[in-house]
Design a protein around this motif. Structure first.
Motif, PDB file in Angstrom:
ATOM      1  N   GLU A  97     -28.994  -6.279 -20.189  1.00 51.17           N
ATOM      2  CA  GLU A  97     -30.432  -6.654 -19.621  1.00 51.17           C
ATOM      3  C   GLU A  97     -30.485  -8.064 -18.834  1.00 51.17           C
ATOM      4  OE1 GLU A  97     -35.072  -5.986 -20.957  1.00 51.17           O
ATOM      5  OE2 GLU A  97     -33.488  -5.592 -22.348  1.00 51.17           O
ATOM      6  N   HIS A  98     -30.138  -8.923 -19.682  1.00 51.18           N
ATOM      7  CA  HIS A  98     -30.521 -10.305 -19.185  1.00 51.18           C
ATOM      8  C   HIS A  98     -29.551 -10.877 -18.619  1.00 51.18           C
ATOM      9  CE1 HIS A  98     -33.733  -9.547 -22.706  1.00 51.18           C
ATOM     10  NE2 HIS A  98     -34.331  -9.507 -21.479  1.00 51.18           N
ATOM     11  N   GLY A  99     -28.483 -10.451 -18.120  1.00 54.76           N
ATOM     12  CA  GLY A  99     -27.583 -11.173 -17.461  1.00 54.76           C
ATOM     13  C   GLY A  99     -26.020 -10.499 -17.466  1.00 54.76           C
ATOM     14  N   VAL A 100     -25.264 -11.132 -16.693  1.00 51.82           N
ATOM     15  CA  VAL A 100     -23.528 -10.813 -16.654  1.00 51.82           C
ATOM     16  C   VAL A 100     -23.084 -12.404 -16.563  1.00 51.82           C
ATOM     17  CG1 VAL A 100     -21.883  -9.832 -15.616  1.00 51.82           C
ATOM     18  CG2 VAL A 100     -23.964  -8.751 -15.853  1.00 51.82           C
ATOM     19  N   PHE A 101     -22.428 -12.535 -17.674  1.00 56.23           N
ATOM     20  CA  PHE A 101     -21.578 -13.663 -17.669  1.00 56.23           C
ATOM     21  C   PHE A 101     -20.481 -13.782 -19.059  1.00 56.23           C
ATOM     22  CE2 PHE A 101     -21.223 -18.165 -19.891  1.00 56.23           C
ATOM     23  CZ  PHE A 101     -20.355 -18.590 -19.282  1.00 56.23           C
ATOM     24  N   PRO A 102     -19.259 -13.741 -18.448  1.00 56.07           N
ATOM     25  CA  PRO A 102     -18.469 -13.825 -17.258  1.00 56.07           C
ATOM     26  C   PRO A 102     -18.200 -12.411 -16.736  1.00 56.07           C
ATOM     27  CG  PRO A 102     -17.059 -13.824 -18.802  1.00 56.07           C
ATOM     28  CD  PRO A 102     -18.229 -13.964 -19.737  1.00 56.07           C
ATOM     29  N   PHE A 103     -17.593 -12.405 -15.351  1.00 55.76           N
ATOM     30  CA  PHE A 103     -17.194 -11.150 -14.679  1.00 55.76           C
ATOM     31  C   PHE A 103     -16.010 -11.119 -14.389  1.00 55.76           C
ATOM     32  CE2 PHE A 103     -17.765  -8.521 -10.806  1.00 55.76           C
ATOM     33  CZ  PHE A 103     -17.935  -7.446 -11.368  1.00 55.76           C
ATOM     34  N   HIS A 104     -15.231 -10.460 -15.064  1.00 56.81           N
ATOM     35  CA  HIS A 104     -13.788 -10.494 -14.887  1.00 56.81           C
ATOM     36  C   HIS A 104     -13.317  -9.538 -13.975  1.00 56.81           C
ATOM     37  CE1 HIS A 104      -9.352 -11.010 -15.456  1.00 56.81           C
ATOM     38  NE2 HIS A 104      -9.489  -9.808 -16.011  1.00 56.81           N
ATOM     39  N   ILE A 105     -12.510  -9.699 -12.758  1.00 55.28           N
ATOM     40  CA  ILE A 105     -11.852  -8.828 -11.854  1.00 55.28           C
ATOM     41  C   ILE A 105     -10.566  -8.589 -12.164  1.00 55.28           C
ATOM     42  CG2 ILE A 105     -11.494  -8.602  -9.715  1.00 55.28           C
ATOM     43  CD1 ILE A 105     -14.419  -8.986 -10.186  1.00 55.28           C
ATOM     44  N   PHE A 106     -10.477  -7.117 -12.275  1.00 55.03           N
ATOM     45  CA  PHE A 106      -9.004  -6.660 -12.374  1.00 55.03           C
ATOM     46  C   PHE A 106      -8.693  -5.373 -11.381  1.00 55.03           C
ATOM     47  CE2 PHE A 106      -6.210  -3.382 -14.367  1.00 55.03           C
ATOM     48  CZ  PHE A 106      -5.267  -4.259 -14.798  1.00 55.03           C
ATOM     49  N   LYS A 107      -7.699  -5.562 -10.783  1.00 58.29           N
ATOM     50  CA  LYS A 107      -7.006  -4.681  -9.717  1.00 58.29           C
ATOM     51  C   LYS A 107      -6.219  -3.713 -10.279  1.00 58.29           C
ATOM     52  CE  LYS A 107      -5.168  -4.734  -5.004  1.00 58.29           C
ATOM     53  NZ  LYS A 107      -6.517  -3.588  -4.344  1.00 58.29           N
ATOM     54  N   SER A 108      -6.373  -2.494  -9.985  1.00 55.59           N
ATOM     55  CA  SER A 108      -5.886  -1.453 -10.203  1.00 55.59           C
ATOM     56  C   SER A 108      -5.554  -0.342  -9.238  1.00 55.59           C
ATOM     57  CB  SER A 108      -6.076  -0.781 -11.848  1.00 55.59           C
ATOM     58  OG  SER A 108      -5.314   0.439 -11.859  1.00 55.59           O
ATOM     59  N   GLY A 109      -4.443   0.008  -8.501  1.00 50.31           N
ATOM     60  CA  GLY A 109      -4.053   0.731  -7.448  1.00 50.31           C
ATOM     61  C   GLY A 109      -5.219   0.191  -6.184  1.00 50.31           C
ATOM     62  N   PRO A 110      -6.098   0.971  -5.687  1.00 55.35           N
ATOM     63  CA  PRO A 110      -6.772   0.924  -4.463  1.00 55.35           C
ATOM     64  C   PRO A 110      -8.005   0.314  -4.969  1.00 55.35           C
ATOM     65  CG  PRO A 110      -6.925   3.044  -4.810  1.00 55.35           C
ATOM     66  CD  PRO A 110      -5.970   2.546  -5.745  1.00 55.35           C
ATOM     67  N   TYR A 111      -8.528   0.254  -6.061  1.00 56.57           N
ATOM     68  CA  TYR A 111      -9.742  -0.177  -6.486  1.00 56.57           C
ATOM     69  C   TYR A 111      -9.698  -1.374  -7.420  1.00 56.57           C
ATOM     70  CZ  TYR A 111     -10.732   4.857  -5.890  1.00 56.57           C
ATOM     71  OH  TYR A 111     -10.621   6.027  -5.261  1.00 56.57           O
ATOM     72  N   LEU A 112     -11.034  -1.817  -7.423  1.00 52.10           N
ATOM     73  CA  LEU A 112     -11.203  -3.183  -8.128  1.00 52.10           C
ATOM     74  C   LEU A 112     -12.317  -2.902  -9.292  1.00 52.10           C
ATOM     75  CD1 LEU A 112     -11.843  -5.868  -5.348  1.00 52.10           C
ATOM     76  CD2 LEU A 112      -9.835  -5.869  -7.126  1.00 52.10           C
ATOM     77  N   TYR A 113     -11.758  -3.434 -10.410  1.00 52.40           N
ATOM     78  CA  TYR A 113     -12.739  -3.138 -11.688  1.00 52.40           C
ATOM     79  C   TYR A 113     -13.373  -4.378 -11.997  1.00 52.40           C
ATOM     80  CZ  TYR A 113     -10.764   1.425 -12.073  1.00 52.40           C
ATOM     81  OH  TYR A 113     -10.253   2.706 -11.456  1.00 52.40           O
ATOM     82  N   GLY A 114     -14.648  -4.498 -12.438  1.00 51.90           N
ATOM     83  CA  GLY A 114     -15.232  -5.557 -12.936  1.00 51.90           C
ATOM     84  C   GLY A 114     -15.459  -5.404 -14.483  1.00 51.90           C
ATOM     85  N   TYR A 115     -14.842  -6.186 -15.140  1.00 50.25           N
ATOM     86  CA  TYR A 115     -15.568  -6.192 -16.697  1.00 50.25           C
ATOM     87  C   TYR A 115     -16.497  -7.117 -17.024  1.00 50.25           C
ATOM     88  CZ  TYR A 115     -11.237  -3.359 -17.797  1.00 50.25           C
ATOM     89  OH  TYR A 115     -10.107  -2.389 -17.839  1.00 50.25           O
ATOM     90  N   ILE A 116     -17.641  -6.653 -17.479  1.00 52.04           N
ATOM     91  CA  ILE A 116     -18.819  -7.243 -17.707  1.00 52.04           C
ATOM     92  C   ILE A 116     -19.050  -7.777 -19.140  1.00 52.04           C
ATOM     93  CG2 ILE A 116     -21.351  -6.737 -17.550  1.00 52.04           C
ATOM     94  CD1 ILE A 116     -20.715  -4.522 -15.644  1.00 52.04           C
ATOM     95  N   SER A 117     -19.553  -8.842 -19.073  1.00 54.27           N
ATOM     96  CA  SER A 117     -19.938  -9.410 -20.451  1.00 54.27           C
ATOM     97  C   SER A 117     -21.348  -9.584 -20.151  1.00 54.27           C
ATOM     98  CB  SER A 117     -19.168 -10.822 -20.638  1.00 54.27           C
ATOM     99  OG  SER A 117     -19.486 -11.305 -21.944  1.00 54.27           O
TER     100      SER A 117
END
Length: 326
Positions: A97-117
């Protein structure tokens, strides 16, 4: 024979004061995370805005593009900074609710996934965190949550402060390194309880459902040491983990207790040997990170190992880079 390393520091490569950030941002470019593209390098990071309800910070995701050869990058080119919304704010009452930090990017096939802290405020202590996941269908311009809840959060043996995800795939398994809180502790002369957290490891077959190992990976050097932002890369015959660590109290005002960079290495991604001497020659000589070096991210560009990181005041003015020269 003692192994020696030598680092070439490139100084600060992104200065928040020189570029227009997303609307309502008040500085910060925390935890730079690379995405290698055909036409250059994109760094996702967390900037901040003020909550109009209480005047406190809320973290939001942004990116900066460097149009340069990713095999031999030139960070002197003028970058392009995103000004649109990358990820919508977390919903009322959710883990982010109060923010995202860090935001880790992971590429798998044609998509990008963003892992949210994700961060959310509490009353008895300052904050609670959890890890969620998002996906991009437009090559990273925007991301959508796969759900409003976390994929990793407080559990029986990790009762609070689960965050800072970093994910790689090795063979048919996904590996995540993250942090979890071991306790909130009252210190003398501290106005509020301070958090203590360590680096942990989990394994998955799909990148969403995770099995935790439940053991401490990195031994402490300090009393009540806090460890944050693990990043892992294979360099040579070993895996290398970079992270930052600090004292649990006094870190806001005393540079000797603030964040500094640490290192560990492994043969199998499971057992780690801490060896901060790998960073012994890591020197800046610049004022922007003279008091603090934190939130590292390791990446191999061409045939060189780069380390991107934040400086003073937890990345308030931007981030810098260094190259390993063995």
């Amino acid at each position: 024979m003692v192994k020696r390393t030598r680092w070439k520091n490139l100084g600060q490569i992104f200065d928040c004061n020189l570029h227009r950030l997303p609307p309502e941002s008040v500085g910060y470019a925390q935890s730079p995370q690379t995405l290698i593209r055909k036409d250059g390098i994109r760094f996702y990071f967390s900037t901040r805005r003020l909550d109009s309800n209480n005047g406190k910070f809320i973290s939001q995701v942004a990116y900066v593009d460097y149009l340069t050869d990713p095999r031999q990058p030139d960070f002197n080119v003028r970058p392009h900074v995103s000004t649109h919304e990358i990820l919508a704010p977390g919903q009322l009452g959710c883990y982010d609710e109060h923010g995202v930090f860090p935001f880790h990017i992971f590429k798998s096939g044609p998509y990008l996934y963003g892992y949210i802290s994700g961060w959310s405020r509490r009353s008895s202590v300052s904050v609670e965190t959890g890890i969620g996941i998002s996906i991009s269908y437009n090559e990273g311009e925007t991301f959508e949550r796969l759900g409003n809840g976390p994929i990793l959060s407080a559990s029986l043996h990790e009762p609070f402060l689960v965050g800072d995800p970093f994910v790689i795939r090795a063979g048919n398994q996904y590996h995540m390194w993250y942090i979890y809180g071991t306790q909130w502790k009252h210190f003398e002369n501290s106005l509020q309880p301070e958090r203590i957290y360590k680096i942990a490891h989990a394994i998955s077959t799909d990148g969403v459902n995770w099995n935790r190992e439940g053991k401490i990976l990195i031994p402490d050097l300090l009393d009540d040491e806090c460890q944050a932002l693990p990043t892992v890369v294979k360099w040579g015959l070993k895996y290398h983990m970079f992270f930052c660590f600090r004292d649990a109290v006094g870190f806001r005002d005393d540079s000797k207790k603030g964040y500094r960079l640490g290192h560990a290495e492994s043969n199998d991604l499971i057992d780690w040997n801490r060896d901060d001497s790998f960073l012994e020659d890591f020197r800046s000589g610049y004022s922007w990170d003279a008091e603090m070096q934190c939130y590292p991210h390791a990446a191999i560009l061409g045939d060189r190992l780069y380390l991107f990181y934040n400086g003073n005041q937890f990345g308030r003015t931007g981030f810098g880079a260094a190259i390993l020269e063995e």
